[in-house]
Design an enzyme around this catalytic site. Structure first.
Site, PDB file in Angstrom:
ATOM      1  N   SER A 125       0.856  -1.176   0.000  1.00  0.00           N
ATOM      2  CA  SER A 125       0.000   0.000   0.000  1.00  0.00           C
ATOM      3  C   SER A 125       0.890   1.222   0.000  1.00  0.00           C
ATOM      4  CB  SER A 125      -0.859  -0.039   1.255  1.00  0.00           C
ATOM      5  OG  SER A 125      -1.658   1.106   1.298  1.00  0.00           O
ATOM      6  N   HIS A 154      -1.710   6.898  -5.472  1.00  0.00           N
ATOM      7  CA  HIS A 154      -1.955   5.844  -4.491  1.00  0.00           C
ATOM      8  C   HIS A 154      -2.015   4.512  -5.224  1.00  0.00           C
ATOM      9  CE1 HIS A 154      -5.166   3.118  -2.831  1.00  0.00           C
ATOM     10  NE2 HIS A 154      -4.315   3.130  -1.835  1.00  0.00           N
ATOM     11  N   ASN A 161      -2.340   0.033  -4.263  1.00  0.00           N
ATOM     12  CA  ASN A 161      -2.499  -0.981  -3.227  1.00  0.00           C
ATOM     13  C   ASN A 161      -2.801  -2.292  -3.937  1.00  0.00           C
ATOM     14  OD1 ASN A 161      -5.335  -2.034  -1.391  1.00  0.00           O
ATOM     15  ND2 ASN A 161      -3.242  -2.312  -0.682  1.00  0.00           N
ATOM     16  N   ARG A 176      -1.108  -1.201  12.862  1.00  0.00           N
ATOM     17  CA  ARG A 176      -0.054  -0.246  13.246  1.00  0.00           C
ATOM     18  C   ARG A 176      -0.445   1.151  12.734  1.00  0.00           C
ATOM     19  NH1 ARG A 176       4.896   1.867  11.236  1.00  0.00           N
ATOM     20  NH2 ARG A 176       6.319   2.308  12.960  1.00  0.00           N
ATOM     21  N   ILE A 177      -0.845   2.017  13.693  1.00  0.00           N
ATOM     22  CA  ILE A 177      -1.428   3.323  13.372  1.00  0.00           C
ATOM     23  C   ILE A 177      -0.550   4.154  12.445  1.00  0.00           C
ATOM     24  CG2 ILE A 177      -2.129   5.552  14.370  1.00  0.00           C
ATOM     25  CD1 ILE A 177      -4.053   3.136  14.779  1.00  0.00           C
ATOM     26  N   GLU A 178       0.752   4.232  12.754  1.00  0.00           N
ATOM     27  CA  GLU A 178       1.621   5.090  11.948  1.00  0.00           C
ATOM     28  C   GLU A 178       1.732   4.584  10.512  1.00  0.00           C
ATOM     29  OE1 GLU A 178       2.763   8.070  12.545  1.00  0.00           O
ATOM     30  OE2 GLU A 178       1.947   8.123  14.569  1.00  0.00           O
ATOM     31  N   SER A 179       1.640   3.260  10.313  1.00  0.00           N
ATOM     32  CA  SER A 179       1.654   2.723   8.949  1.00  0.00           C
ATOM     33  C   SER A 179       0.344   3.023   8.236  1.00  0.00           C
ATOM     34  CB  SER A 179       1.881   1.212   8.962  1.00  0.00           C
ATOM     35  OG  SER A 179       3.137   0.915   9.522  1.00  0.00           O
TER      36      SER A 179
END
Lengths: 343, 343
Positions: free
Chosen positions: B131, B145, B147, B303-306
């Site tokens: 992604s 973007h 994915n 994982r929030i930051e990802s």
């Protein structure tokens, strides 16, 4: 739940209520003094009062007003001050909504309504509220949000004897990017004073409710330093709750403006500004992902520009940003993760 | 659906697969060539290839890498380039997830699974994907973007004979703030070429799916100018769909980098930048309110930051902004409201 499309209006009407709710000047006292009418008057007075105080403190910015109505009754007044001297974006909106809700929502709100053998159809509802988010430019000056609302159902058409439901909701909360104890104490003290005039259990209860509500679940942190929040409140005298909501709304200016006056001209660095912008990003996350009013409004076709006026003018997301241990930024984040008692 | 907490790792493992899925070098060809293993290799090669192309075009910025794993197997590699020469934020992540899903989700995915008399328990699933969101600085250079993901269920423990389910999903889409017909045509042509190698119905179908998916419903506008999008694809040969996903992933660099080279140094005004920032605000609205991957990730403890690396470094919300009729900004907005055929 669906809401009709709004129509822009050139002038503020005296009221957004339907005639049957006491809109006509010719109606008797009983209707003119209905709770719906009195709540609408209160939120419109509050809008005028807060906007006047903001313009005075801003020293240059002026609110732009949009008035709109809906065909079947209801409407609103949106006021936005953008790129002022002190505030980068300040929105103060009132709205009056007539709509229909599914009976499941009604039953959920009133536990014993399901015991009737009558299977009700969609329930007509009335909702009026004031909602405001004030984002200053200076990173040492806090963002403020407040919202006070009154909700009432009519009896369903096919069950005219069913009881009407009503409840109050609202709150005022404080979101600085940096902690000045003096400011946070002042803000919370004014909230407590407003609460204590009515019930000594209110402040501790509504302070905790606020800390619980404004949680950004996926981060395990609150968007700010709280205040008071309550919802679905109907187990007190209706007159008392109207007076309490009014007192809370009248407390916005004394809770907030003195803090703004102290901080609006504080010198700041680029680093301070970037931190404020990161916290604004958190504000966006909360409002778009969790805030009930926002997500409800987006899904039911409310007026988008009024709903999203709560978003800051600008916001920032840095990958994996962690403030240095013990820094001023860290202190704020710590207080968002572990809510404190300020007074 | 819940996912275990991740652990940071110091080194990239050769694979994030469980041993039973072909992780051990000592395993036979049958396991090493499993679709899970081949898909993981494909997305990791794509990550390397895209990151190398981005660094080369950026001419200064370098990706920062975070590797993480989960106790029961699975993990990921997040790479983020922030504040580079050309990109303000570029994230390229791969992840491999082992989890459990409720049987209802399994039945929804496979219509005839409910006909069995066995009532299944939770279903173990495997998901792997790449992604990426790439936000350039220059307002004339588009955001991209993409994915690509592969999903597979194991048979439920209490129904070992039940068939495994699998499907592919993904897409690549193009989000400029200004329209250069030449750029949009080039981008869509590369997508169509990738599709046409496999099935001439793919491009028209996946182009429309993309226009439908990236709709910001509350505004009635798409976040950008589309591309291709597909989901739950399993009614073709599995090898064909792996080859198709691989072709799409390999098309990212030729579809995007030539456009970036043309636009990365175009002079721009403050007004151009502000418009880009408003469009970035729309990007945030789509991702936080509607994007399935984001909302699913936020709710399941990914994982929030990802997950949130897709958000731009900076974004902007102006109250009731309307571009002037016929302006370049208006043209972009019009194409987001009324999707066009570009080739």
């Amino acid at each position: 739940v669906a809401i009709e499309k709004e129509t822009p209006e050139n002038e503020r009407p005296e009221t957004f209520l339907r005639e049957s709710d006491g809109a006509a000047a010719s109606m008797g006292d009983e209707h003119r003094s209905s709770l719906r009418a009195r709540f609408e008057r209160m939120i419109r007075e509050t809008q005028d009062e807060v906007c006047a105080a903001i313009e005075a403190a801003d020293g240059g910015g002026k609110f732009k007003e949009d008035v709109w109505s809906r065909p079947g009754g209801g409407g609103g007044i949106s006021r936005v001050l953008q790129d002022g001297g002190v505030w980068e974006k300040a929105g103060v909106n009132v709205s009056v909504v007539y709509g229909m809700m599914p009976p499941e929502a009604y039953r959920a709100a009133k536990a014993d309504a399901g015991s009737s053998s009558v299977k009700p159809g969609p329930i007509p509802f009335f909702a009026a509220g004031i909602s405001s988010v004030l984002h200053p430019k200076n990173p040492f000056a806090p963002t403020l949000h407040f919202n006070y609302r009154y909700f009432e159902t009519d009896a369903p058409k096919d069950a005219p004897g069913a009881p009407r439901q009503w409840w109050f909701g609202g709150g005022t909360d404080f979101t600085p990017a940096y902690i000045f104890e003096e400011d946070v104490k002042h803000f919370h003290t004014v909230q407590k004073q407003a609460c204590d005039k009515f019930d000594h259990s209110f402040y501790p209860r509504f302070k905790k409710w606020c800390d619980d509500y404004f949680l950004i679940t996926h981060r395990g942190e609150r968007r700010g330093l709280g205040g008071i929040f309550f919802d679905d409140l109907n187990n007190y005298d209706q007159e008392m709750l109207l007076a309490f909501s009014t007192e809370c709304a009248k407390s916005v200016v004394p809770a907030y403006i003195p803090v703004i006056e102290r901080r609006k001209n504080t010198p700041f660095t680029e680093k301070n500004k970037a931190w404020q912008q990161l916290r604004r990003g958190r504000y966006v996350e909360f409002n778009l992902v969790y805030d009930r009013g926002t997500t409800f409004g987006l899904k039911t076709g409310g007026r988008i520009e009024s709903i999203l006026v709560s978003l800051p003018l600008t916001a920032r997301w840095e990958y994996d940003h962690k403030p240095e241990d013990g820094s001023e930024e860290w202190k704020l984040l710590d207080a968002c993760i572990n809510p404190k008692e300020w007074i």
